[in-house]
Scaffold this motif. Structure first.
Motif, PDB file in Angstrom:
ATOM      1  N   LEU A  18       0.695  -1.425   0.053  1.00 26.48           N
ATOM      2  CA  LEU A  18       0.000  -0.215   0.017  1.00 26.48           C
ATOM      3  C   LEU A  18       0.864   1.254  -0.352  1.00 26.48           C
ATOM      4  CD1 LEU A  18      -3.180   1.221   0.619  1.00 26.48           C
ATOM      5  CD2 LEU A  18      -2.124   1.035   3.351  1.00 26.48           C
ATOM      6  N   SER A  19       1.112   2.253  -0.773  1.00 22.43           N
ATOM      7  CA  SER A  19       1.434   3.343  -1.166  1.00 22.43           C
ATOM      8  C   SER A  19       0.825   4.802  -0.912  1.00 22.43           C
ATOM      9  CB  SER A  19       2.583   3.771  -2.548  1.00 22.43           C
ATOM     10  OG  SER A  19       3.213   4.766  -2.403  1.00 22.43           O
ATOM     11  N   VAL A  20       1.541   5.341   0.095  1.00 26.73           N
ATOM     12  CA  VAL A  20       0.312   6.204   0.996  1.00 26.73           C
ATOM     13  C   VAL A  20       0.961   7.494   0.253  1.00 26.73           C
ATOM     14  CG1 VAL A  20       0.204   4.505   3.039  1.00 26.73           C
ATOM     15  CG2 VAL A  20       2.402   6.442   2.922  1.00 26.73           C
ATOM     16  N   THR A  21       2.130   8.136  -0.387  1.00 23.50           N
ATOM     17  CA  THR A  21       2.386   8.576  -0.458  1.00 23.50           C
ATOM     18  C   THR A  21       3.466   7.804  -2.407  1.00 23.50           C
ATOM     19  OG1 THR A  21       3.376  11.173  -0.705  1.00 23.50           O
ATOM     20  CG2 THR A  21       4.163   9.365   0.827  1.00 23.50           C
ATOM     21  N   ASP A  22       3.639   8.977  -3.185  1.00 25.58           N
ATOM     22  CA  ASP A  22       4.219   8.815  -4.375  1.00 25.58           C
ATOM     23  C   ASP A  22       5.953  10.007  -4.292  1.00 25.58           C
ATOM     24  OD1 ASP A  22       3.015  11.124  -4.774  1.00 25.58           O
ATOM     25  OD2 ASP A  22       3.116  10.567  -7.513  1.00 25.58           O
ATOM     26  N   TYR A  36      13.604  15.570 -10.035  1.00 23.39           N
ATOM     27  CA  TYR A  36      12.176  14.842  -9.991  1.00 23.39           C
ATOM     28  C   TYR A  36      10.890  15.929  -9.191  1.00 23.39           C
ATOM     29  CZ  TYR A  36       8.381  11.684 -10.569  1.00 23.39           C
ATOM     30  OH  TYR A  36       6.758  11.764 -12.087  1.00 23.39           O
ATOM     31  N   ARG A  37      10.303  16.362 -10.090  1.00 21.47           N
ATOM     32  CA  ARG A  37       9.214  17.188  -9.115  1.00 21.47           C
ATOM     33  C   ARG A  37       7.894  16.699  -9.233  1.00 21.47           C
ATOM     34  NH1 ARG A  37      13.330  18.790  -7.342  1.00 21.47           N
ATOM     35  NH2 ARG A  37      14.046  20.321  -6.598  1.00 21.47           N
ATOM     36  N   ASP A  38       7.706  15.794 -10.593  1.00 26.72           N
ATOM     37  CA  ASP A  38       6.075  15.301 -11.110  1.00 26.72           C
ATOM     38  C   ASP A  38       5.560  14.423 -10.154  1.00 26.72           C
ATOM     39  OD1 ASP A  38       4.169  15.615 -12.723  1.00 26.72           O
ATOM     40  OD2 ASP A  38       5.173  14.175 -14.300  1.00 26.72           O
ATOM     41  N   PHE A  39       5.503  15.075  -8.881  1.00 25.15           N
ATOM     42  CA  PHE A  39       4.547  14.220  -7.760  1.00 25.15           C
ATOM     43  C   PHE A  39       3.369  14.186  -7.770  1.00 25.15           C
ATOM     44  CE2 PHE A  39       8.932  14.653  -6.045  1.00 25.15           C
ATOM     45  CZ  PHE A  39       9.267  13.058  -5.956  1.00 25.15           C
ATOM     46  N   SER A  40       2.584  13.617  -7.523  1.00 25.35           N
ATOM     47  CA  SER A  40       1.211  13.657  -7.679  1.00 25.35           C
ATOM     48  C   SER A  40       0.692  14.791  -6.599  1.00 25.35           C
ATOM     49  CB  SER A  40       0.353  12.699  -7.096  1.00 25.35           C
ATOM     50  OG  SER A  40       0.750  11.325  -6.194  1.00 25.35           O
ATOM     51  N   GLU A  41      -0.406  15.499  -6.972  1.00 22.77           N
ATOM     52  CA  GLU A  41      -0.371  16.385  -5.494  1.00 22.77           C
ATOM     53  C   GLU A  41      -2.070  15.449  -4.156  1.00 22.77           C
ATOM     54  OE1 GLU A  41      -0.010  19.342  -5.212  1.00 22.77           O
ATOM     55  OE2 GLU A  41       1.290  19.064  -6.859  1.00 22.77           O
ATOM     56  N   PRO A  42      -1.685  15.736  -2.931  1.00 24.17           N
ATOM     57  CA  PRO A  42      -2.301  15.496  -1.911  1.00 24.17           C
ATOM     58  C   PRO A  42      -3.328  14.997  -2.297  1.00 24.17           C
ATOM     59  CG  PRO A  42      -0.346  16.713  -1.297  1.00 24.17           C
ATOM     60  CD  PRO A  42      -1.127  16.735  -2.576  1.00 24.17           C
ATOM     61  N   GLU A  43      -4.187  15.815  -3.038  1.00 23.08           N
ATOM     62  CA  GLU A  43      -5.671  15.449  -3.485  1.00 23.08           C
ATOM     63  C   GLU A  43      -5.457  14.221  -4.048  1.00 23.08           C
ATOM     64  OE1 GLU A  43      -4.515  18.778  -3.626  1.00 23.08           O
ATOM     65  OE2 GLU A  43      -4.475  19.107  -4.948  1.00 23.08           O
ATOM     66  N   GLU A  44      -5.169  13.687  -4.782  1.00 23.13           N
ATOM     67  CA  GLU A  44      -5.071  12.975  -5.863  1.00 23.13           C
ATOM     68  C   GLU A  44      -4.865  11.333  -5.007  1.00 23.13           C
ATOM     69  OE1 GLU A  44      -2.536  13.184  -9.405  1.00 23.13           O
ATOM     70  OE2 GLU A  44      -2.342  15.434  -8.456  1.00 23.13           O
ATOM     71  N   LEU A 285     -14.536   4.982  -6.058  1.00 25.02           N
ATOM     72  CA  LEU A 285     -14.248   5.062  -4.436  1.00 25.02           C
ATOM     73  C   LEU A 285     -15.200   6.911  -4.119  1.00 25.02           C
ATOM     74  CD1 LEU A 285     -10.333   4.268  -3.158  1.00 25.02           C
ATOM     75  CD2 LEU A 285     -13.308   3.828  -2.020  1.00 25.02           C
ATOM     76  N   ARG A 286     -14.851   7.413  -4.966  1.00 29.19           N
ATOM     77  CA  ARG A 286     -15.205   8.720  -5.298  1.00 29.19           C
ATOM     78  C   ARG A 286     -16.587   8.525  -5.991  1.00 29.19           C
ATOM     79  NH1 ARG A 286      -9.452  12.144  -5.076  1.00 29.19           N
ATOM     80  NH2 ARG A 286      -9.213  11.302  -3.683  1.00 29.19           N
ATOM     81  N   GLY A 287     -16.641   7.920  -6.850  1.00 26.38           N
ATOM     82  CA  GLY A 287     -18.213   7.200  -7.702  1.00 26.38           C
ATOM     83  C   GLY A 287     -19.156   6.676  -6.487  1.00 26.38           C
ATOM     84  N   GLY A 288     -18.430   6.836  -5.236  1.00 21.00           N
ATOM     85  CA  GLY A 288     -20.161   6.095  -4.215  1.00 21.00           C
ATOM     86  C   GLY A 288     -20.127   4.578  -4.256  1.00 21.00           C
ATOM     87  N   ALA A 289     -19.095   3.984  -4.866  1.00 20.30           N
ATOM     88  CA  ALA A 289     -19.180   2.915  -4.424  1.00 20.30           C
ATOM     89  C   ALA A 289     -19.247   2.245  -3.475  1.00 20.30           C
ATOM     90  CB  ALA A 289     -17.677   1.727  -5.815  1.00 20.30           C
ATOM     91  N   SER A 290     -20.531   1.145  -3.593  1.00 18.83           N
ATOM     92  CA  SER A 290     -20.728  -0.037  -2.415  1.00 18.83           C
ATOM     93  C   SER A 290     -19.961  -0.754  -1.572  1.00 18.83           C
ATOM     94  CB  SER A 290     -22.370  -0.596  -1.701  1.00 18.83           C
ATOM     95  OG  SER A 290     -21.970  -2.145  -3.371  1.00 18.83           O
ATOM     96  N   ASP A 291     -19.136  -1.813  -0.633  1.00 25.07           N
ATOM     97  CA  ASP A 291     -18.655  -2.331   0.249  1.00 25.07           C
ATOM     98  C   ASP A 291     -18.803  -3.896  -1.013  1.00 25.07           C
ATOM     99  OD1 ASP A 291     -17.032  -0.761   2.386  1.00 25.07           O
ATOM    100  OD2 ASP A 291     -18.781  -1.440   3.410  1.00 25.07           O
ATOM    101  N   ASP A 292     -19.962  -3.798  -1.308  1.00 25.43           N
ATOM    102  CA  ASP A 292     -20.136  -5.120  -2.012  1.00 25.43           C
ATOM    103  C   ASP A 292     -19.740  -4.719  -3.437  1.00 25.43           C
ATOM    104  OD1 ASP A 292     -20.710  -6.240  -0.188  1.00 25.43           O
ATOM    105  OD2 ASP A 292     -23.320  -6.049  -0.912  1.00 25.43           O
ATOM    106  N   GLU A 293     -20.181  -3.593  -4.325  1.00 28.33           N
ATOM    107  CA  GLU A 293     -18.796  -4.060  -5.409  1.00 28.33           C
ATOM    108  C   GLU A 293     -17.848  -3.048  -5.706  1.00 28.33           C
ATOM    109  OE1 GLU A 293     -22.793  -0.755  -7.358  1.00 28.33           O
ATOM    110  OE2 GLU A 293     -21.482   0.244  -5.631  1.00 28.33           O
ATOM    111  N   LEU A 294     -16.819  -2.547  -3.923  1.00 28.51           N
ATOM    112  CA  LEU A 294     -15.837  -2.496  -4.509  1.00 28.51           C
ATOM    113  C   LEU A 294     -14.770  -4.213  -4.292  1.00 28.51           C
ATOM    114  CD1 LEU A 294     -14.718  -0.134  -1.820  1.00 28.51           C
ATOM    115  CD2 LEU A 294     -13.792  -0.024  -3.587  1.00 28.51           C
ATOM    116  N   CYS A 295     -15.665  -4.632  -3.437  1.00 28.95           N
ATOM    117  CA  CYS A 295     -15.312  -6.048  -3.102  1.00 28.95           C
ATOM    118  C   CYS A 295     -15.346  -7.303  -4.583  1.00 28.95           C
ATOM    119  CB  CYS A 295     -16.221  -7.309  -2.436  1.00 28.95           C
ATOM    120  SG  CYS A 295     -15.344  -6.767  -0.616  1.00 28.95           S
ATOM    121  N   GLU A 296     -16.257  -6.925  -5.832  1.00 30.94           N
ATOM    122  CA  GLU A 296     -16.273  -7.337  -6.395  1.00 30.94           C
ATOM    123  C   GLU A 296     -15.069  -6.562  -7.537  1.00 30.94           C
ATOM    124  OE1 GLU A 296     -20.529  -5.965  -8.456  1.00 30.94           O
ATOM    125  OE2 GLU A 296     -21.318  -7.463  -6.478  1.00 30.94           O
TER     126      GLU A 296
END
Ligand code: SAM
Length: 327
Positions: A18-22, A36-44, A285-296
């Motif tokens: 599980l990567s928690v930041t790049d 190198y500066r091309d990191f993603s932003e925290p909101e991503e 996740l940001r589209g509102g998937a349910s836990d069952d949908e996440l498992c699928e």
């Protein structure tokens, strides 16, 4: 019966990195370009709530072990808070951390209290100037981090050394003595052609069989084993507790027993270090998937896991840096 997550090649997937930041506070030559500066932003990045939901789905389906990584995971704010939340997830029985230890002295106690028991620390050299050349950082901070990790009670502490010809391959025996003196486990790693940095460093590739032969001139090596579920092949130094692991993705690949997948900080699941197959969890996740949908979705994503890497056949294939994938 506990749940089991299996891919299309019959491999049981039970390990999530599980990567928690790049982002990273070092610039190891084989990993990230110095400028190198091309990191993603925290909101991503996935939020702690999002991480907990998606890791919970993996755990519900049979993933037992999670290793927190990056980039450098200690640069993610409030990491101990996340670790404590993950440690409480039903089904997970092993929470570990990979770090460069630069910021470990300040955080070791809190991370251990949060439920992380095992850590891996990257350390390619014991020479301060050489450390600066390889990582563009300060060795002393890593040594302080290691000491704090021991005082906090982490066990085992494994040191990971990427061996490079003409760079640090003359230090493999010194590293064994260092680990003997401090009670660390030692693992040697072959350089992989990931990102243009890794591809450039492949020029210094060292087959770890040669390292083993060199060590055999100094130590008696017995067949060994080490719990942890990883790909290292271990030996034990006779008359000591020291175990030495060899991680040989190039010279003796271990794809047939690969049990892991990698969730990047932006929620993209990478199915293989050496291939581009991936699955985007953040949109779900940001589209509102349910836990069952996440498992699928987890089951659908695991079905994408390729049979093996093609580092030999297509060494230019993987353009993303290791820090981006989550090493
Ligand atoms: N920052 C943390 C650390 O230092 O452990 C976690 C991320 S780092 C990308 C994870 C591991 O990947 C480190 O041990 C690093 O040496 C290794 N690594 C990075 N690029 C590599 C490459 N091209 N070949 C082999 N190992 C690599």
């Amino acid at each position: 019966m506990p749940p089991v997550l299996t891919d299309t090649y019959g491999r049981r997937i039970e390990y999530l990195r599980l990567s928690v930041t790049d982002r990273c506070d070092l610039r190891c030559v084989y990993c990230l370009p110095e400028d190198y500066r091309d990191f993603s932003e925290p909101e991503e990045w996935l939020s702690f709530d999002e991480i907990e939901r998606v890791v919970g789905a993996f755990a519900a389906l049979g993933v037992r072990r999670v290793r927190i990584t990056g980039g450098e995971p200690l640069v993610r704010r409030d990491l101990p808070v996340l670790a404590a939340r993950l440690a409480r997830l039903p089904g997970l029985d092993d929470l570990s951390l990979s770090t460069n230890a630069v910021a470990l002295a300040r955080q070791a106690r809190a991370l251990h209290a949060a439920g992380i028991t095992r850590i891996n620390v990257s350390l390619d050299t014991l020479q301060p100037e050489r450390f600066r050349q390889i990582t563009r950082g300060k060795l002393q901070r890593v040594l302080e981090g290691l000491q704090a990790a021991q005082e906090a009670g982490f066990a085992p502490i494994k040191l990971n050394m990427v061996v490079m010809q003409g760079v640090n391959d003359d230090e493999v025996v010194d590293m064994v003595h260092f680990c003997l003196a401090h009670g660390f486990t030692l693992r040697f790693i072959e350089t992989m052609p990931v990102g243009h940095t890794g591809q450039a460093a492949s020029g210094q590739f060292v087959n770890l069989q040669r390292v083993r032969e060199r060590l055999e001139q100094h130590f008696e090596l017995l067949p060994g084993a080490m719990p942890g579920g990883g790909p290292a092949r271990y030996v034990q130094v006779a008359g000591t507790d020291l175990r030495i692991g060899f991680i040989t993705p190039l010279s003796q690949h271990f794809c047939a027993t690969c049990n892991r997948v990698r969730l990047a900080a932006d929620g993209r699941l990478h199915l293989c270090l050496g291939q581009e197959h991936s699955f985007d969890f953040r949109t779900l996740l940001r589209g509102g998937a349910s836990d069952d949908e996440l498992c699928e979705a987890v089951v659908a994503a695991i079905a994408l896991k390729p049979e093996r890497h093609e580092f030999h056949e297509k060494p230019q294939q993987v353009v993303r840096f290791m820090a981006k994938t989550g090493g």
